[in-house]
Design a protein around this motif. Structure first.
Motif, PDB file in Angstrom:
ATOM      1  N   ASP A 116       0.931  -1.189   0.120  1.00 24.59           N
ATOM      2  CA  ASP A 116      -0.002  -0.038  -0.048  1.00 24.59           C
ATOM      3  C   ASP A 116       0.820   1.152   0.091  1.00 24.59           C
ATOM      4  O   ASP A 116       1.453   1.645   1.090  1.00 24.59           O
ATOM      5  N   LEU A 117       0.848   1.856  -1.211  1.00 20.87           N
ATOM      6  CA  LEU A 117       1.789   3.191  -1.295  1.00 20.87           C
ATOM      7  C   LEU A 117       0.817   4.529  -1.347  1.00 20.87           C
ATOM      8  O   LEU A 117       1.297   5.433  -1.742  1.00 20.87           O
TER       9      LEU A 117
ATOM     10  N   ARG B  47      -1.121  20.218   3.127  1.00 17.59           N
ATOM     11  CA  ARG B  47      -0.169  20.171   4.022  1.00 17.59           C
ATOM     12  C   ARG B  47       0.488  21.861   3.755  1.00 17.59           C
ATOM     13  O   ARG B  47       1.038  22.330   4.480  1.00 17.59           O
TER      14      ARG B  47
ATOM     15  N   HIS C  49       0.008   6.380   0.859  1.00 14.27           N
ATOM     16  CA  HIS C  49       0.413   7.328   1.884  1.00 14.27           C
ATOM     17  C   HIS C  49       1.397   8.282   1.138  1.00 14.27           C
ATOM     18  O   HIS C  49       1.611   9.256   1.395  1.00 14.27           O
ATOM     19  N   LEU C  50       1.870   7.812   0.014  1.00 12.57           N
ATOM     20  CA  LEU C  50       2.897   8.700  -0.759  1.00 12.57           C
ATOM     21  C   LEU C  50       2.107   9.717  -1.601  1.00 12.57           C
ATOM     22  O   LEU C  50       1.067   9.291  -2.168  1.00 12.57           O
ATOM     23  N   THR C  51       2.820  10.854  -1.788  1.00 14.05           N
ATOM     24  CA  THR C  51       2.029  11.997  -2.459  1.00 14.05           C
ATOM     25  C   THR C  51       2.278  11.565  -3.946  1.00 14.05           C
ATOM     26  O   THR C  51       3.177  10.882  -4.205  1.00 14.05           O
TER      27      THR C  51
ATOM     28  N   LYS D 185       8.459  10.673  -8.327  1.00 15.60           N
ATOM     29  CA  LYS D 185       9.894  10.337  -8.366  1.00 15.60           C
ATOM     30  C   LYS D 185      10.360   9.082  -8.221  1.00 15.60           C
ATOM     31  O   LYS D 185      11.431   8.788  -8.960  1.00 15.60           O
ATOM     32  N   ILE D 186       9.727   8.599  -7.607  1.00 13.77           N
ATOM     33  CA  ILE D 186       9.846   7.110  -7.495  1.00 13.77           C
ATOM     34  C   ILE D 186       9.806   6.088  -8.950  1.00 13.77           C
ATOM     35  O   ILE D 186      10.613   5.363  -9.267  1.00 13.77           O
TER      36      ILE D 186
ATOM     37  N   GLU E  98       6.025  12.180  -4.933  1.00 13.84           N
ATOM     38  CA  GLU E  98       6.762  11.459  -4.229  1.00 13.84           C
ATOM     39  C   GLU E  98       6.643  10.282  -5.159  1.00 13.84           C
ATOM     40  O   GLU E  98       7.736   9.519  -5.797  1.00 13.84           O
TER      41      GLU E  98
END
Lengths: 220, 771
Positions: B3-4, B330, B6-8, B14-15, B11
């Protein structure tokens, strides 16, 4: 860079707490530079480097320098990326486990990192080198060399006091790790030539007949 | 899969870049190995070397432990893909994961068992990304079908949507072609006016000719306003229309509806603001009990970003969209605080509403609903005996039971039109006597119960106008706070309306950081010398009060809702003598232009809008025929857009909410590398009646087109800012005072362009994240 003109592709992975200097370490290794600005790694990254490896043991095939293409994975230390980075452990042949000599907690967490490795890596005892980074910050040191060495011995892994800032021991640590990998590889592969064993040409090797000494080490 | 979510977005982007590089490397390695094998193939001696050199030794070792031969990078890639797919439509989840896992197994080749496939090739990564996009496009289409599948609604689906195609064509996917025809709705109507979807980019380059029309989905006729209200709420919780289909089928849908029905007045922000406050989850939990469903699920939609998908909801949400939101959220912490205030406030209202059957209360006076928000804001006292009370206040403030107390004590006099505004002053330059829409607010004024409540507070203050202390026994003991109150009477209004004036007074505090909102008196009819004798209460601390400016503005209330500005007076509270409790006469002044809107650092947009009303037939109600009203939105330019990357490629997207269907979306073209883009792009939406003007909202968002995704830079919403749409509270009716001002000007001057430069803000609803 990845022009295929190399003999081996070797993959390493740097891991450790956030801020210990993994990115800087690898940057120092690949580029010889150091940037003191802290930019946290987003999830995962990697760098590449081409080196020549000369085996120390006299062996016909590796007397000449071997061209090694290294893919150095750089993982984020932050907790939130943990699930992501752990997924990459399985891909690495060797690990550079870093902690910060000025940060005791990062040293205490080495234990956790090792167990993570043992769970997720490609085998139960992969090749790891332990690096106590930031040794140039002598006056902020919070971890003694002795206790670090002790821990490394416990795991049976080499220990280096490194500094990504001034480059101390950086290349050395990686070279040692590379050497470990190459040796392991040779061992793995060479086993198939032991006369007692089923010769490769006759079919797949029977894993049950693997040598006792190497059983834990390499599963080939 | 991992589960990813939570990454923006950033992000993940980039990954993905890193994964691509890795794939390139793998590809090269694969090449090399192939060549090696060719060279060394038949030589048994060199088989050893081969094993070395191809890394096979490693994969063999690995395979003993990890049964699959998938690389870590593949897992991550698959997880990201799945994350996107899941969010869009739960019903696709299974398909996706199946597809993925089969894909995964594909990677373990039926190839030579000794060779581990080198993972995803760069092409496959592109495919994965394509799939992401495709799924983003694909999934909403089918489900979106349903909510508008009502005979009473005029559904319009263009036979082809150039926007989608233009995007999809970039990815070279043929898959979407067959999907388009699917979307032809059974209602099959009125492809009328929207003469197809001419690409706006193509047609309106440079000047404003031939803008593309979009038909607005009229909701007036539909019977289940609550249903759609919950739709809107669901939508507002940040979902691509997809989940509406779930609403149709799921039991949660009906429970949602019933819950909503029981509280008609669920204020618009409660759902999303509750969900916005991840950090405030503790408070949220305490406030949730009243009505679980509409509040909890948007909450969980946000929480899903953090928690694993174990939360079972009937409505999975777009995680990527939410993550965008998260990123944006944020960046605007102060907005959150405001919203939190609103959340506490409005949820408190919420609770009360369950007990209270009355609806549509207009608040001219009572202030209780403010209380929960006060713990966060600096509250001021404006009475003489401050000190001993202040201590009590501080204590009270920090006590969470304040909330509970205020929830019990809140009376029915809640404003459905509570807004959080920073600067109130709209600008209506002229009175309109154009055609008619019934004002939703007019009913408020005529509600006898409501009036009674308003007058309830009056008696003890007859003849007394003050901006200062009061001796209201009703409030005093309960809360020990002080309030800013005013009664008023007015003389000699200018009869700019030409007829006898129907007027009311509005009050704002500026700059209203505590979001105390505006207050309104009742409407006095047909008099140029109205006497209101009403109290507009703000619960504030004295010290905060002294930092504020009170703006009292007098408006002419048009029967048809186009209120026009008559005059106003600014009261610098720092200079006000609060001890002075006598009636004051303050001269009203005209106001030419609103003060410069506060900048939130996101830049601003210059735009013009106009409304072309439909021609009213003699029956009084215009049919939805070729003669429906239109809104024209002329996006001129933006300035000072935030540089979230080294360079940004901005474009503007427009929706007329609550219609979030693809056909409602219009976009400008993408301009390269500029923070001051000049778009000069007009968008036309038709099918808009005047009634819709109070329920709908034009949402304009500015995006930065990144190669992988678009990043939201900011946006604005032009609307009435009532917090409600078609009878249900929604979070996207949250126009700021400036936005409302422009909207009201537009309504007041039909067929004429009204222009303004408005600051861009971060929009919380993930409708904006609908790419």
């Amino acid at each position: 860079m990845s022009d295929g003109e190399y003999d081996y592709l070797i993959k390493f992975l740097a891991l450790g707490d956030s801020g210990v200097g993994k990115t800087s370490f690898l940057y120092q290794y690949t580029d010889g530079k150091f940037n003191s600005k802290f930019i946290t790694t987003v999830g995962i990254d990697f760098r590449e480097k081409r080196v020549v490896y000369k085996s120390t043991s006299p062996d016909g095939s590796s007397a000449r320098g071997q061209k090694i293409h290294m893919q150095l994975w750089d993982t984020a230390g932050q907790e939130r990326f943990r699930s992501l980075t752990t997924a990459f452990f399985r891909d690495a042949m060797g690990f550079i486990l870093l902690f910060d000599l000025t940060n005791e907690q990062s040293f205490l967490n080495i234990r956790n990192w090792m167990s993570q490795l043992q769970i997720h890596a490609y085998c139960e005892n992969p090749d790891v080198v332990l690096c106590g980074n930031k040794c140039d910050l002598a006056d902020q040191r919070a971890v003694s060399e002795d206790e670090a060495r002790e821990l490394a011995e416990k795991y049976g892994i080499p220990y280096f006091e490194t500094s990504a800032a001034n480059g101390q021991n950086v290349s050395h640590a990686v070279d040692v790790l590379l050497d470990l990998i190459m040796k392991r590889m040779e061992r793995c592969v060479d086993k198939s030539w032991i006369p007692d064993r089923t010769v490769r040409a006759n079919g797949p090797m029977d894993p049950d007949t693997s040598e006792g000494a190497d059983r834990g080490k390499c599963a080939c | 899969m991992i589960d990813l979510s939570h990454l923006t977005e950033e992000e993940q982007g980039k990954i993905m870049t890193v994964l691509r590089r890795d794939a390139e490397l793998k590809k090269a390695e694969e090449e090399r190995i192939r060549k090696l094998e060719k060279i060394l193939h038949s030589d048994p001696q060199t088989d050893t070397n081969l094993k070395y050199m191809t890394g096979e030794w490693f994969y063999e070792a690995k395979s003993l432990r990890h049964q699959d031969k998938i690389h870590g990078s593949e897992i991550i890639l698959a997880s990201m893909k799945q994350g996107k797919a899941v969010g869009l439509d739960g019903s696709l989840r299974l398909d996706r994961s199946k597809a993925l896992s089969s894909r995964g197994s594909d990677l373990v080749p039926p190839m030579k068992p000794a060779r581990c496939r080198e993972g995803l090739q760069p092409q496959e990564i592109n495919d994965a990304e394509k799939e992401n996009r495709i799924s983003a496009f694909r999934s909403p289409r089918t489900p979106r079908h349903n909510p508008f599948n009502r005979p009473s609604l005029s559904i319009f689906e263009p036979p082809e949507n150039n926007h989608d195609l233009s995007i999809i064509q970039d990815k070279e996917s043929p898959e979407t072609e067959p999907i388009c025809p699917l979307k032809n709705p059974p209602a099959g109507e009125t492809s009328q006016t929207s003469g197809g979807s001419v690409t706006s980019e193509g047609s309106s380059v440079g000047f404003r000719p031939v803008p593309k029309k979009r038909t607005f989905l009229s909701r007036r006729n539909q019977t289940e306003s609550n249903g759609l209200g919950s739709d809107a709420q669901v939508g507002s919780a940040g979902i691509v229309p997809a989940p509406r289909s779930n609403l149709q089928r799921g039991s949660s849908g009906s429970s949602n509806q019933s819950c909503l029905k029981s509280q008609e007045e669920v204020p618009q922000k409660s759902a999303v603001t509750v969900s916005n406050q991840e950090s405030q989850s503790a408070e949220e939990d305490s406030l949730q009990p009243p009505c679980d469903v509409p509040q909890v699920f948007p909450n969980s939609s946000m929480e899903r970003e953090r928690k694993p998908p174990s939360i079972t909801r009937d409505r999975p949400y777009v995680r990527t969209d939410e993550s965008t939101e998260k990123l944006q959220k944020r960046e605007e912490q102060d907005d959150q605080t405001q919203r939190h205030n609103a959340a506490l406030n409005l949820v408190a209202q919420n609770t009360n509403k369950i007990q209270d059957k009355e609806s549509n209360r207009h608040v001219g006076t009572a202030m209780r609903q403010e209380e929960p928000s006060l713990p966060q804001s600096t509250v001021g006292e404006n009475d003489d005996d401050q000190n001993p009370v202040r201590k009590a206040l501080w204590r009270a403030e920090t006590r969470p039971k304040n909330l509970a107390k205020s929830m019990e004590d809140i009376t029915a006099s809640l404003s459905p039109r509570q807004e959080r505004r920073q600067d109130p002053t709209p600008d209506l330059r002229r009175v309109s006597d154009a055609s008619t829409i019934p004002s939703p607010s007019s009913s408020l004024y005529s509600d006898p119960d409501h009036l009674k409540k308003m007058s309830k507070s009056v008696p003890s203050f007859l003849q007394k106008e003050d901006a200062g202390g009061d001796a209201d026994s009703i409030y005093k003991d309960s809360y020990q706070r002080r309030r800013l109150t005013m009664g008023s009477s007015m003389t000699n209004l200018t009869s700019s309306s030409g007829l006898a004036s129907v007027s009311y007074v509005k009050s704002y505090l500026v700059p209203d950081k505590a979001n105390l909102g505006k207050r309104k008196t009742s409407v006095k009819k047909k008099t140029l010398n109205p006497t209101f004798n009403e109290i507009l209460r703000y619960r504030v601390r004295m010290e905060y009060l002294r930092t504020q400016t009170l703006i009292l503005s007098v408006w002419h209330h048009d029967t048809f809702g186009r209120n026009s500005f008559l005059g106003e007076v600014d009261v610098e509270l720092s200079k006000w003598d609060f001890d002075h409790t006598q009636m004051n006469y303050l001269a009203l002044k005209a106001r030419a232009t609103p003060t410069v809107a506060p900048s939130n650092g996101r830049g601003e947009m210059r735009l013009a809008i106009r409304f072309l009303p439909q021609i009213i037939h003699s029956e009084g109600i215009a049919k939805d025929g070729p003669n429906t009203g239109e809104i024209h939105i002329w996006v001129k330019e933006c300035k000072n857009l935030p540089l979230i990357r080294a360079t940004i490629d901005p474009y503007v997207k427009c929706f007329v909410l609550p219609d979030t269907s693809r056909k409602s979306r219009q976009k400008t073209r993408v301009l390269r590398r500029t923070v001051d883009p000049v778009f000069n792009h007009t968008m036309v939406y038709d099918g808009i009646t005047e009634a819709d003007l109070n329920e709908a909202c034009v949402e304009l968002t500015v995006w930065d087109r990144d190669r992988l995704a678009s990043n939201l830079l900011g946006g604005l919403r032009l609307g009435a800012g009532t917090g409600r749409s078609y009878g249900a509270p929604v979070d996207w009716m949250d126009s700021s005072p400036y936005e409302v001002a422009l909207w009201e000007r537009m309504m007041a001057s039909p067929t004429e362009w009204v222009e303004d430069v408005l600051p861009l803000r971060m929009l919380n609803s993930a409708k904006t994240a609908f790419k």
